[in-house]
Enzyme design. Structure first.
Site, PDB file in Angstrom:
ATOM      1  CG  HIS A   1      39.408  36.403  37.156  1.00  0.00           C
ATOM      2  ND1 HIS A   1      38.867  36.032  38.375  1.00  0.00           N
ATOM      3  CD2 HIS A   1      39.298  37.756  37.098  1.00  0.00           C
ATOM      4  CE1 HIS A   1      38.455  37.119  39.024  1.00  0.00           C
ATOM      5  NE2 HIS A   1      38.705  38.160  38.259  1.00  0.00           N
TER       6      HIS A   1
ATOM      7  NE  ARG B   1      34.823  35.998  40.661  1.00  0.00           N
ATOM      8  CZ  ARG B   1      33.895  35.779  41.598  1.00  0.00           C
ATOM      9  NH1 ARG B   1      33.159  34.677  41.527  1.00  0.00           N
ATOM     10  NH2 ARG B   1      33.708  36.634  42.588  1.00  0.00           N
TER      11      ARG B   1
ATOM     12  CE  LYS C   1      39.114  37.035  46.691  1.00  0.00           C
ATOM     13  NZ  LYS C   1      39.338  38.408  46.184  1.00  0.00           N
TER      14      LYS C   1
ATOM     15  NE  ARG D   1      36.500  35.505  44.611  1.00  0.00           N
ATOM     16  CZ  ARG D   1      35.390  35.650  45.326  1.00  0.00           C
ATOM     17  NH1 ARG D   1      34.769  34.563  45.795  1.00  0.00           N
ATOM     18  NH2 ARG D   1      34.901  36.848  45.579  1.00  0.00           N
TER      19      ARG D   1
ATOM     20  CG  HIS E   1      30.869  40.146  43.389  1.00  0.00           C
ATOM     21  ND1 HIS E   1      30.108  40.415  42.273  1.00  0.00           N
ATOM     22  CD2 HIS E   1      31.992  39.510  42.930  1.00  0.00           C
ATOM     23  CE1 HIS E   1      30.739  39.986  41.193  1.00  0.00           C
ATOM     24  NE2 HIS E   1      31.879  39.428  41.570  1.00  0.00           N
TER      25      HIS E   1
ATOM     26  CE1 TYR F   1      32.291  41.113  35.474  1.00  0.00           C
ATOM     27  CE2 TYR F   1      31.544  41.508  37.700  1.00  0.00           C
ATOM     28  CZ  TYR F   1      32.496  41.048  36.828  1.00  0.00           C
ATOM     29  OH  TYR F   1      33.663  40.503  37.314  1.00  0.00           O
TER      30      TYR F   1
END
Length: 285
Positions: free
Chosen positions: A235, A238, A176, A152, A261, A270
């Site tokens: 992004h 990514r 995160k 990110r 993730h 994806y």
């Protein structure tokens, strides 16, 4: 609602390990609600009432528009989510006792089936080459990391000089919620880093620095991206990484691990065709 309380709410979000962008977004959404409340009821908001929240949701659904269009469900849910966090904070502070926002208040959204990546490897390599020929070694290294490391943008800008190892080709990333993971670096990333470090002149602990201060701000990076492309964003790179990694033989679990993730469902998206490919197929019906 006093400014001091909103400042405490912001600190609460930091303690909750919300990302910088999430905090910025939540605070903006809360201020938007407070402005709507005062305009609607003629008095400042002191606490949250369910009736007011439902009125606000109705306003978002039927009245408020963005660029002449009604807000989509995802945007409305983001605004409600910020108020839900504010609600929890107010309960902790003893300002109110009840939770006035429930899960049923959020709009149910069908998960997008299409792969969000709509750029090719040729697009990315052309983008990188333009940056290289412009002499932007810092941006070149950052773009290479995003495209072939899957970070990110906030994670990439938080990389410190001691976080990577050229010998082992590993990079420690703090994602995160403060979760730490190891990202494996390919030759493109390592080479771009080495060339950038030759011209990097700053004593900051952060890898990507500005000329005036330490860590560079993402808004500056966004401006630099726009100089070279009106399509490629941090992004989007990514998305490109996740798509390319799967096409190159990575498993779903490996992509989820490298990209950070939380849910495998995020990685699975994806494996699907792009929006453009689905539109092409639709024309064949």
């Amino acid at each position: 609602m006093k400014l001091q309380l909103l400042s405490q709410f912001e600190k609460y979000l930091i303690v909750e390990a919300k990302s910088h962008n999430t905090i910025k977004s939540y605070v903006a959404h809360v201020n938007e609600y407070l402005a709507w409340f005062k305009e609607s009821y003629g008095t400042p908001c002191s606490k949250l009432y369910r009736e007011n929240i439902l009125d606000y949701k109705s306003y978002l659904l039927n009245v408020k528009k963005y660029k002449g269009k009604n807000l989509n469900g995802k945007t409305i849910n983001s605004k409600l989510s910020s108020l839900h966090s504010l609600n929890k904070f107010l309960v902790i502070e003893g300002i109110q006792a009840e939770d006035v926002i429930t899960k049923s208040d959020f709009i149910k959204i069908q998960v997008d089936y299409a792969n969000p990546c709509d750029i090719t490897k040729k697009d990315v390599e052309h983008f990188r080459q333009q940056i290289l020929e412009a002499g932007e070694k810092r941006l070149y290294a950052l773009v290479t990391l995003l495209a072939y490391g899957g970070l990110r943008i906030t994670e990439a800008l938080n990389v410190k000089l001691g976080d990577y190892n050229f010998t082992s080709r590993e990079l420690i990333v703090y994602g995160k919620g403060g979760k730490q993971r190891v990202v494996y670096l390919n030759s493109k990333i390592v080479n771009s880093f080495r060339e950038y470090l030759k011209v990097r002149k700053h004593d900051s602990e952060y890898l990507f620095v500005s000329r005036e201060k330490g860590k560079i701000d993402r808004s500056v990076i966004n401006k630099h991206f726009k100089k070279f492309s009106n399509k490629i964003t941090p992004h989007m790179l990514r998305h490109f990484y996740c798509t390319t990694a799967l096409e190159s033989g990575f498993s779903i679990h490996e992509v989820a691990n490298q990209a950070g993730h939380r849910d495998l469902k995020t990685s699975l998206i994806y494996t699907n065709p792009s929006r453009e490919e689905m539109k092409r197929k639709a024309e064949l019906l």
